[in-house]
Design a protein around this motif. Structure first.
Motif, PDB file in Angstrom:
ATOM      1  N   HIS A 197       0.794  -1.238   0.000  1.00 59.17           N
ATOM      2  CA  HIS A 197       0.000   0.000   0.000  1.00 59.17           C
ATOM      3  C   HIS A 197       0.820   1.278   0.000  1.00 59.17           C
ATOM      4  O   HIS A 197       0.275   2.364   0.165  1.00 59.17           O
ATOM      5  CB  HIS A 197      -0.952  -0.007   1.198  1.00 59.17           C
ATOM      6  CG  HIS A 197      -2.017  -1.048   1.096  1.00 59.17           C
ATOM      7  ND1 HIS A 197      -3.037  -1.164   2.005  1.00 59.17           N
ATOM      8  CD2 HIS A 197      -2.224  -2.036   0.166  1.00 59.17           C
ATOM      9  CE1 HIS A 197      -3.824  -2.172   1.662  1.00 59.17           C
ATOM     10  NE2 HIS A 197      -3.350  -2.712   0.555  1.00 59.17           N
ATOM     11  N   LYS A 198       2.121   1.145  -0.182  1.00 58.44           N
ATOM     12  CA  LYS A 198       2.993   2.307  -0.231  1.00 58.44           C
ATOM     13  C   LYS A 198       3.814   2.257  -1.518  1.00 58.44           C
ATOM     14  O   LYS A 198       4.273   1.188  -1.923  1.00 58.44           O
ATOM     15  CB  LYS A 198       3.923   2.329   0.988  1.00 58.44           C
ATOM     16  CG  LYS A 198       4.813   3.556   1.077  1.00 58.44           C
ATOM     17  CD  LYS A 198       5.624   3.527   2.369  1.00 58.44           C
ATOM     18  CE  LYS A 198       6.512   4.768   2.481  1.00 58.44           C
ATOM     19  NZ  LYS A 198       7.284   4.777   3.750  1.00 58.44           N
ATOM     20  N   TYR A 199       4.013   3.409  -2.138  1.00 58.68           N
ATOM     21  CA  TYR A 199       4.782   3.466  -3.379  1.00 58.68           C
ATOM     22  C   TYR A 199       6.190   2.917  -3.169  1.00 58.68           C
ATOM     23  O   TYR A 199       6.888   3.278  -2.224  1.00 58.68           O
ATOM     24  CB  TYR A 199       4.871   4.911  -3.869  1.00 58.68           C
ATOM     25  CG  TYR A 199       5.801   5.086  -5.045  1.00 58.68           C
ATOM     26  CD1 TYR A 199       5.366   4.825  -6.336  1.00 58.68           C
ATOM     27  CD2 TYR A 199       7.112   5.495  -4.860  1.00 58.68           C
ATOM     28  CE1 TYR A 199       6.210   4.978  -7.415  1.00 58.68           C
ATOM     29  CE2 TYR A 199       7.973   5.648  -5.935  1.00 58.68           C
ATOM     30  CZ  TYR A 199       7.517   5.384  -7.209  1.00 58.68           C
ATOM     31  OH  TYR A 199       8.372   5.529  -8.271  1.00 58.68           O
ATOM     32  N   SER A 200       6.597   2.028  -4.063  1.00 64.02           N
ATOM     33  CA  SER A 200       7.980   1.533  -4.054  1.00 64.02           C
ATOM     34  C   SER A 200       8.307   0.992  -5.436  1.00 64.02           C
ATOM     35  O   SER A 200       7.414   0.660  -6.224  1.00 64.02           O
ATOM     36  CB  SER A 200       8.192   0.448  -2.990  1.00 64.02           C
ATOM     37  OG  SER A 200       7.337  -0.647  -3.213  1.00 64.02           O
ATOM     38  N   GLY A 208      14.238  -3.864 -17.436  1.00 64.40           N
ATOM     39  CA  GLY A 208      12.943  -3.537 -16.848  1.00 64.40           C
ATOM     40  C   GLY A 208      12.961  -3.211 -15.375  1.00 64.40           C
ATOM     41  O   GLY A 208      13.954  -3.401 -14.674  1.00 64.40           O
ATOM     42  N   MET A 209      11.817  -2.723 -14.894  1.00 65.02           N
ATOM     43  CA  MET A 209      11.666  -2.359 -13.494  1.00 65.02           C
ATOM     44  C   MET A 209      10.305  -2.837 -12.997  1.00 65.02           C
ATOM     45  O   MET A 209       9.392  -3.106 -13.769  1.00 65.02           O
ATOM     46  CB  MET A 209      11.765  -0.847 -13.315  1.00 65.02           C
ATOM     47  CG  MET A 209      10.635  -0.059 -13.974  1.00 65.02           C
ATOM     48  SD  MET A 209      10.628   1.663 -13.486  1.00 65.02           S
ATOM     49  CE  MET A 209      10.372   1.493 -11.732  1.00 65.02           C
ATOM     50  N   TRP A 210      10.188  -2.973 -11.666  1.00 63.67           N
ATOM     51  CA  TRP A 210       8.908  -3.267 -11.028  1.00 63.67           C
ATOM     52  C   TRP A 210       8.469  -2.052 -10.222  1.00 63.67           C
ATOM     53  O   TRP A 210       9.291  -1.230  -9.817  1.00 63.67           O
ATOM     54  CB  TRP A 210       9.000  -4.498 -10.126  1.00 63.67           C
ATOM     55  CG  TRP A 210      10.041  -4.434  -9.039  1.00 63.67           C
ATOM     56  CD1 TRP A 210      11.312  -4.923  -9.097  1.00 63.67           C
ATOM     57  CD2 TRP A 210       9.889  -3.860  -7.723  1.00 63.67           C
ATOM     58  NE1 TRP A 210      11.975  -4.690  -7.905  1.00 63.67           N
ATOM     59  CE2 TRP A 210      11.124  -4.042  -7.051  1.00 63.67           C
ATOM     60  CE3 TRP A 210       8.844  -3.217  -7.064  1.00 63.67           C
ATOM     61  CZ2 TRP A 210      11.327  -3.596  -5.740  1.00 63.67           C
ATOM     62  CZ3 TRP A 210       9.052  -2.775  -5.763  1.00 63.67           C
ATOM     63  CH2 TRP A 210      10.286  -2.973  -5.121  1.00 63.67           C
ATOM     64  N   CYS A 211       7.150  -1.929 -10.007  1.00 62.38           N
ATOM     65  CA  CYS A 211       6.648  -0.762  -9.281  1.00 62.38           C
ATOM     66  C   CYS A 211       5.320  -1.078  -8.593  1.00 62.38           C
ATOM     67  O   CYS A 211       4.431  -1.710  -9.179  1.00 62.38           O
ATOM     68  CB  CYS A 211       6.463   0.411 -10.247  1.00 62.38           C
ATOM     69  SG  CYS A 211       5.928   1.936  -9.440  1.00 62.38           S
ATOM     70  N   TYR A 212       5.202  -0.649  -7.344  1.00 65.06           N
ATOM     71  CA  TYR A 212       3.929  -0.606  -6.622  1.00 65.06           C
ATOM     72  C   TYR A 212       3.466   0.856  -6.597  1.00 65.06           C
ATOM     73  O   TYR A 212       4.202   1.726  -6.127  1.00 65.06           O
ATOM     74  CB  TYR A 212       4.089  -1.060  -5.170  1.00 65.06           C
ATOM     75  CG  TYR A 212       4.340  -2.532  -4.965  1.00 65.06           C
ATOM     76  CD1 TYR A 212       3.299  -3.455  -5.043  1.00 65.06           C
ATOM     77  CD2 TYR A 212       5.610  -2.997  -4.646  1.00 65.06           C
ATOM     78  CE1 TYR A 212       3.525  -4.803  -4.824  1.00 65.06           C
ATOM     79  CE2 TYR A 212       5.847  -4.345  -4.423  1.00 65.06           C
ATOM     80  CZ  TYR A 212       4.801  -5.248  -4.511  1.00 65.06           C
ATOM     81  OH  TYR A 212       5.023  -6.582  -4.291  1.00 65.06           O
ATOM     82  N   PRO A 213       2.259   1.162  -7.042  1.00 64.85           N
ATOM     83  CA  PRO A 213       1.778   2.534  -6.960  1.00 64.85           C
ATOM     84  C   PRO A 213       1.293   2.902  -5.563  1.00 64.85           C
ATOM     85  O   PRO A 213       1.122   4.073  -5.245  1.00 64.85           O
ATOM     86  CB  PRO A 213       0.613   2.557  -7.954  1.00 64.85           C
ATOM     87  CG  PRO A 213       0.079   1.160  -7.933  1.00 64.85           C
ATOM     88  CD  PRO A 213       1.290   0.276  -7.719  1.00 64.85           C
ATOM     89  N   GLY A 214       1.072   1.870  -4.711  1.00 65.24           N
ATOM     90  CA  GLY A 214       0.419   2.110  -3.430  1.00 65.24           C
ATOM     91  C   GLY A 214      -1.078   2.220  -3.647  1.00 65.24           C
ATOM     92  O   GLY A 214      -1.578   2.055  -4.761  1.00 65.24           O
ATOM     93  N   CYS A 215      -1.830   2.467  -2.583  1.00 62.76           N
ATOM     94  CA  CYS A 215      -3.285   2.564  -2.722  1.00 62.76           C
ATOM     95  C   CYS A 215      -3.693   3.990  -3.093  1.00 62.76           C
ATOM     96  O   CYS A 215      -2.938   4.937  -2.906  1.00 62.76           O
ATOM     97  CB  CYS A 215      -3.978   2.112  -1.437  1.00 62.76           C
ATOM     98  SG  CYS A 215      -3.277   2.774   0.073  1.00 62.76           S
TER      99      CYS A 215
END
Length: 400
Positions: A197-200, A208-215
């Motif tokens: 739930h947090k951007y990382s 390539g890259m991976w990404c979490y946008p968060g909520c």
């Protein structure tokens, strides 16, 4: 081409841990409203696709209003293609509500599905599972069965926990484990993740890259960073991509520690706290108030919030910290009443400690002195319990 990557909306969350029923209901509608605002923003920005990387909803009990609003909003934006990958909170309840899914909405299952969004932009995704028809899948099965073309710009959607380290004891993957090393050299340009739930973000490999946008919206005080979505702007010819985190939440949540060491009265505590809250809001406090605040602590709070400023519509948890003399007057009911109306939701937590300078009471013939000496001299009581007993006794004696 512009693409939005979002995740973990958790629509229809109960939100009653901190909020009363009236505000919880209001907040649930705000979460749904943020989704609708996102679609209006996407339309104005000429976004071609929206990636929803799991946990669109919080439980299987999706209300009719929420389900209809989501389906209707997708149908109302035929210019945008939607890719919805279920997360660990999602079920088929929402999908089963619709007699037919919108033509511009695509879903995934427990094997890889691939959609060519344009000439050379491909969106792939699968719902992670460790079993198929009751049989345990081989190790790295999800990664091993992913076949992408080198010449394409490849976006991969997954919902789970990224694990960047590699263990020689690693066994078959679990439903929430995404071993990044397994996906290296798979021609992935962008891995659109959900679950955290947090951007990382991080690298998969040289490409390539991976990404979490968060909520989209913070729901509790463990989610105090900025919240929103990722805007991808992809050059289809060169495969160059620009990435931007868009802070989009209706309200922000803040953890605000306030050091009240040495203060002697409740009104002093309120003044110190209001000074810090005002400074976080960008309103200059008096020079007398500012000198009592820790500038490094203020900077750290602002950095955690993503650089924004505290606003009246936000939700705030104030944590009173530090050491107070045993005789200091601290009335939490009064303190809370003075801070309560400053924000949409205000919570005050007392994490202070009381200190006793026994030397002051060595020759004190008052009732306080007699009481403190008697507790201190009781050899059957531990030091920690003595401090608690003395604090309670002093409160009674001074009427706080």
């Amino acid at each position: 081409m512009k693409i939005i990557h979002c995740a973990d909306l958790h629509l229809d969350s109960r939100l009653n841990t901190h909020l009363d029923e009236k505000r919880a209901k209001e907040r649930r509608q705000e979460l749904l409203g943020t989704w609708l605002r996102l679609l209006e923003y996407a339309s104005k920005q000429q976004v071609s696709a929206i990636l929803i990387s799991g946990d669109m909803f919080d439980t299987a009990a999706v209300s009719g209003t929420t389900a209809n609003a989501v389906i209707g909003s997708i149908r109302n934006h035929p210019e945008i293609v939607f890719f919805y990958l279920k997360g660990n909170h999602d079920t088929d309840t929402f999908l089963n509500r619709a007699e037919a899914l919108p033509e511009n909405m695509y879903t995934f299952n427990d094997s890889w599905r691939m959609f060519r969004l344009s000439g050379n932009i491909v969106v792939s995704g699968r719902e992670l599972s460790t079993s198929f028809a009751g049989a345990q899948l081989p190790e790295n099965w999800a990664a091993r069965t992913l076949k992408l073309k080198e010449e394409d710009f490849n976006i991969v959607m997954l919902h789970g926990q990224v694990i960047t380290g590699y263990s020689t004891e690693k066994s078959a993957e679990t439903d929430e484990d995404i071993y990044i090393s397994d996906y290296a050299e798979h021609n992935i340009d962008y891995m659109a993740l959900g679950h955290i739930h947090k951007y990382s973000e991080g690298r998969i490999d040289g490409r390539g890259m991976w990404c979490y946008p968060g909520c989209l919206e913070g729901r509790g005080f463990d989610e105090c960073s900025r919240h929103g979505f990722i805007m991808l702007d992809i050059n289809e010819e060169t495969h160059e991509v620009k990435r931007q985190m868009i802070d989009f939440s209706t309200r922000h949540l803040w953890l605000v520690p306030v050091d009240i060491t040495g203060l002697e009265t409740s009104i002093d505590i309120v003044s110190r706290t209001k000074a810090e809250l005002s400074l976080l809001g960008g309103v200059p406090a008096s020079s007398e108030e500012i000198k009592n605040l820790d500038s490094d602590a203020i900077k750290e709070i602002l950095e955690e919030s993503g650089g924004g400023r505290l606003k009246p519509e936000d939700m705030v948890r104030v944590i009173l910290k530090g050491e107070l003399d045993i005789t200091a007057e601290k009335n939490m009911t009064f303190i809370r009443s003075q801070l309560d109306s400053m924000f949409y939701y205000t919570e005050v937590v007392d994490d202070t400690r009381r200190t006793v300078d026994y030397r002051i009471f060595e020759n004190d013939r008052s009732l306080k002195g007699e009481f403190i000496r008697s507790v201190r001299e009781d050899m059957e009581i531990g030091d920690e319990l003595k401090a608690e007993i003395i604090e309670c006794g002093i409160k009674l004696l001074i009427g706080s």
